[in-house]
Design a protein around this motif. Structure first.
Motif, PDB file in Angstrom:
ATOM      1  N   GLY A   1       0.798  -1.223   0.000  1.00 20.61           N
ATOM      2  CA  GLY A   1       0.000   0.000   0.000  1.00 20.61           C
ATOM      3  C   GLY A   1       0.824   1.262   0.000  1.00 20.61           C
ATOM      4  O   GLY A   1       0.283   2.364  -0.129  1.00 20.61           O
TER       5      GLY A   1
ATOM      6  N   LEU B   1      -4.181   0.525  -0.566  1.00 17.30           N
ATOM      7  CA  LEU B   1      -4.877  -0.181   0.500  1.00 17.30           C
ATOM      8  C   LEU B   1      -3.902  -1.076   1.253  1.00 17.30           C
ATOM      9  O   LEU B   1      -2.866  -1.483   0.723  1.00 17.30           O
ATOM     10  CB  LEU B   1      -6.007  -1.044  -0.066  1.00 17.30           C
ATOM     11  CG  LEU B   1      -7.142  -0.336  -0.801  1.00 17.30           C
ATOM     12  CD1 LEU B   1      -8.162  -1.353  -1.288  1.00 17.30           C
ATOM     13  CD2 LEU B   1      -7.808   0.715   0.077  1.00 17.30           C
ATOM     14  N   SER B   2      -4.230  -1.391   2.493  1.00 16.05           N
ATOM     15  CA  SER B   2      -3.441  -2.349   3.252  1.00 16.05           C
ATOM     16  C   SER B   2      -3.682  -3.750   2.691  1.00 16.05           C
ATOM     17  O   SER B   2      -4.633  -3.980   1.937  1.00 16.05           O
ATOM     18  CB  SER B   2      -3.828  -2.307   4.732  1.00 16.05           C
ATOM     19  OG  SER B   2      -5.140  -2.837   4.904  1.00 16.05           O
ATOM     20  N   TRP B   3      -2.838  -4.696   3.089  1.00 18.73           N
ATOM     21  CA  TRP B   3      -2.998  -6.082   2.652  1.00 18.73           C
ATOM     22  C   TRP B   3      -4.365  -6.616   3.065  1.00 18.73           C
ATOM     23  O   TRP B   3      -5.057  -7.262   2.269  1.00 18.73           O
ATOM     24  CB  TRP B   3      -1.884  -6.942   3.231  1.00 18.73           C
ATOM     25  CG  TRP B   3      -2.054  -8.412   3.011  1.00 18.73           C
ATOM     26  CD1 TRP B   3      -2.382  -9.354   3.945  1.00 18.73           C
ATOM     27  CD2 TRP B   3      -1.923  -9.127   1.772  1.00 18.73           C
ATOM     28  NE1 TRP B   3      -2.454 -10.606   3.371  1.00 18.73           N
ATOM     29  CE2 TRP B   3      -2.167 -10.501   2.038  1.00 18.73           C
ATOM     30  CE3 TRP B   3      -1.603  -8.745   0.465  1.00 18.73           C
ATOM     31  CZ2 TRP B   3      -2.118 -11.482   1.047  1.00 18.73           C
ATOM     32  CZ3 TRP B   3      -1.558  -9.723  -0.520  1.00 18.73           C
ATOM     33  CH2 TRP B   3      -1.804 -11.068  -0.232  1.00 18.73           C
ATOM     34  N   ALA B   4      -4.777  -6.329   4.297  1.00 17.98           N
ATOM     35  CA  ALA B   4      -6.073  -6.819   4.787  1.00 17.98           C
ATOM     36  C   ALA B   4      -7.222  -6.215   3.980  1.00 17.98           C
ATOM     37  O   ALA B   4      -8.180  -6.915   3.625  1.00 17.98           O
ATOM     38  CB  ALA B   4      -6.232  -6.497   6.268  1.00 17.98           C
ATOM     39  N   GLN B   5      -7.133  -4.926   3.688  1.00 15.42           N
ATOM     40  CA  GLN B   5      -8.180  -4.284   2.892  1.00 15.42           C
ATOM     41  C   GLN B   5      -8.216  -4.854   1.482  1.00 15.42           C
ATOM     42  O   GLN B   5      -9.291  -5.066   0.912  1.00 15.42           O
ATOM     43  CB  GLN B   5      -7.935  -2.775   2.843  1.00 15.42           C
ATOM     44  CG  GLN B   5      -8.155  -2.061   4.168  1.00 15.42           C
ATOM     45  CD  GLN B   5      -7.685  -0.622   4.131  1.00 15.42           C
ATOM     46  OE1 GLN B   5      -6.689  -0.292   3.481  1.00 15.42           O
ATOM     47  NE2 GLN B   5      -8.401   0.253   4.819  1.00 15.42           N
ATOM     48  N   PHE B   6      -7.049  -5.085   0.907  1.00 11.45           N
ATOM     49  CA  PHE B   6      -6.966  -5.673  -0.426  1.00 11.45           C
ATOM     50  C   PHE B   6      -7.589  -7.064  -0.452  1.00 11.45           C
ATOM     51  O   PHE B   6      -8.361  -7.399  -1.362  1.00 11.45           O
ATOM     52  CB  PHE B   6      -5.499  -5.733  -0.867  1.00 11.45           C
ATOM     53  CG  PHE B   6      -5.229  -6.584  -2.061  1.00 11.45           C
ATOM     54  CD1 PHE B   6      -5.774  -6.275  -3.295  1.00 11.45           C
ATOM     55  CD2 PHE B   6      -4.415  -7.702  -1.966  1.00 11.45           C
ATOM     56  CE1 PHE B   6      -5.519  -7.057  -4.413  1.00 11.45           C
ATOM     57  CE2 PHE B   6      -4.149  -8.497  -3.069  1.00 11.45           C
ATOM     58  CZ  PHE B   6      -4.709  -8.170  -4.296  1.00 11.45           C
ATOM     59  N   GLN B   7      -7.285  -7.879   0.551  1.00 15.86           N
ATOM     60  CA  GLN B   7      -7.808  -9.231   0.620  1.00 15.86           C
ATOM     61  C   GLN B   7      -9.325  -9.252   0.742  1.00 15.86           C
ATOM     62  O   GLN B   7      -9.983 -10.208   0.322  1.00 15.86           O
ATOM     63  CB  GLN B   7      -7.194  -9.971   1.814  1.00 15.86           C
ATOM     64  CG  GLN B   7      -5.727 -10.310   1.645  1.00 15.86           C
ATOM     65  CD  GLN B   7      -5.492 -11.367   0.593  1.00 15.86           C
ATOM     66  OE1 GLN B   7      -5.225 -11.066  -0.562  1.00 15.86           O
ATOM     67  NE2 GLN B   7      -5.610 -12.622   0.960  1.00 15.86           N
ATOM     68  N   ALA B   8      -9.876  -8.196   1.314  1.00 16.32           N
ATOM     69  CA  ALA B   8     -11.323  -8.141   1.541  1.00 16.32           C
ATOM     70  C   ALA B   8     -12.102  -7.619   0.336  1.00 16.32           C
ATOM     71  O   ALA B   8     -13.342  -7.658   0.340  1.00 16.32           O
ATOM     72  CB  ALA B   8     -11.612  -7.254   2.756  1.00 16.32           C
ATOM     73  N   LEU B   9     -11.406  -7.160  -0.704  1.00 14.00           N
ATOM     74  CA  LEU B   9     -12.108  -6.606  -1.860  1.00 14.00           C
ATOM     75  C   LEU B   9     -12.879  -7.702  -2.603  1.00 14.00           C
ATOM     76  O   LEU B   9     -12.330  -8.768  -2.891  1.00 14.00           O
ATOM     77  CB  LEU B   9     -11.125  -5.959  -2.829  1.00 14.00           C
ATOM     78  CG  LEU B   9     -10.460  -4.649  -2.400  1.00 14.00           C
ATOM     79  CD1 LEU B   9      -9.512  -4.178  -3.485  1.00 14.00           C
ATOM     80  CD2 LEU B   9     -11.497  -3.576  -2.102  1.00 14.00           C
TER      81      LEU B   9
ATOM     82  N   ARG C   1     -15.084  -5.483  -7.498  1.00 10.37           N
ATOM     83  CA  ARG C   1     -14.284  -4.284  -7.218  1.00 10.37           C
ATOM     84  C   ARG C   1     -12.844  -4.482  -7.697  1.00 10.37           C
ATOM     85  O   ARG C   1     -12.235  -3.559  -8.256  1.00 10.37           O
ATOM     86  CB  ARG C   1     -14.315  -4.008  -5.713  1.00 10.37           C
ATOM     87  CG  ARG C   1     -13.318  -2.966  -5.221  1.00 10.37           C
ATOM     88  CD  ARG C   1     -13.713  -1.543  -5.512  1.00 10.37           C
ATOM     89  NE  ARG C   1     -12.652  -0.620  -5.132  1.00 10.37           N
ATOM     90  CZ  ARG C   1     -12.400  -0.214  -3.879  1.00 10.37           C
ATOM     91  NH1 ARG C   1     -13.165  -0.627  -2.876  1.00 10.37           N
ATOM     92  NH2 ARG C   1     -11.416   0.626  -3.628  1.00 10.37           N
TER      93      ARG C   1
END
Length: 275
Positions: free
Chosen positions: A24, A216-224, A228
């Motif tokens: 990010g 985005l953070s790794w966690a935010q990216f993983q949640a996409l 999206r």
């Protein structure tokens, strides 16, 4: 003596933040916001990300030249921002950056494995960054503790002109004793970094999701959700279009197959300058 076209890659020249460490690219961007705030100038994280990839003094100069930021500066100081102002902000930025770079120093998931894979393919690992040497010393130390030790590092203040100039990439070519710029691939998450590789005559690979454009953070990216992700992939590919990367991939973990593809193209006599 006859020119011998390379038939394999000899090295990968990798960026740091947003490419190998700091998913990010948060370490530099948040510090720009804090440094400007110390002069009562508010900038957003999105604005701070705009010139990412440039040397940090040039980054601040570019931010100050943006009309919205210039207007805020005028409102606060009743004059246009000068180079002396840029230097003053830079001098506030640097201690903050040195202090806080460790907060965003973790290797990007899959990056260490990708680097190990490249070494197995016989590639040397060169690196360059928009960070100056004093910051890079800490970044390199933290990366080594996490298991990442490239063959060479070039900071932005170790060359006469930073990115998008090719100087840092070419400094790696010289230090690593490489035979041909066409035997190098430059990997980066920013337009200046891709232009650096293009100007150096190298193959270039742009990273969509681990760096500045997604942010985005790794966690935010993983949640996409998948929808999206597809939209972001299309948006980011368009943002990279003018810098003309040879390849676009999601993160460094996807690089080894690209190296194989480039080796096949080199073996056919293709060169990065011709495409």
């Amino acid at each position: 003596m006859r020119y011998q076209h390379p038939d394999r890659l000899q090295a990968a020249i990798l960026d740091w933040a947003g490419t190998v460490v700091d998913f990010g690219s948060f370490a530099p961007t948040r510090i720009f916001v804090e440094a400007f705030a110390q002069f009562d100038i508010e900038i957003s994280l999105e604005e701070a990300r705009g010139p990412m990839g440039m040397g940090k003094w040039d980054h601040i100069r570019t931010l100050c030249d943006q009309p919205a930021v210039t207007e805020r500066f005028m409102h606060r100081f009743a004059r246009l921002p000068t180079d002396e102002d840029v230097t003053a902000i830079y001098e506030r930025f640097m201690p903050l950056q040195i202090e806080k770079v460790g907060e965003h120093s973790a290797p990007i998931p899959g990056a260490l494995e990708a680097v190990a894979d490249l070494r197995e393919r016989g590639l040397k690992i060169g690196t360059c960054s928009g960070y100056p040497q004093v910051v890079m010393q800490k970044v390199v130390e933290l990366a080594a503790a996490a298991g990442y030790q490239p063959d060479h590092v070039v900071a932005t203040d170790e060359v006469p002109k930073g990115r998008p100039s090719p100087a840092q990439a070419l400094a790696n070519v010289i230090a690593l004793g490489l035979d041909d710029v066409a035997a190098c691939v430059k990997v980066d998450d920013t337009e200046p970094g891709i232009l650096e590789g293009r100007s150096a005559g190298m193959w270039t690979v742009a990273l969509r999701f681990s760096g500045n454009f997604l942010g985005l953070s790794w966690a935010q990216f993983q949640a996409l959700p998948a929808e999206r992700l597809a939209a972001e992939r299309e948006r980011i590919d368009a943002l990279f279009e003018d810098s003309r990367p040879h390849y676009l991939i999601d993160t460094l973990a996807d690089l080894p197959p690209v190296v194989d593809a480039i080796n096949q193209r080199l073996a056919r006599g293709e060169s990065p300058q011709g495409c």
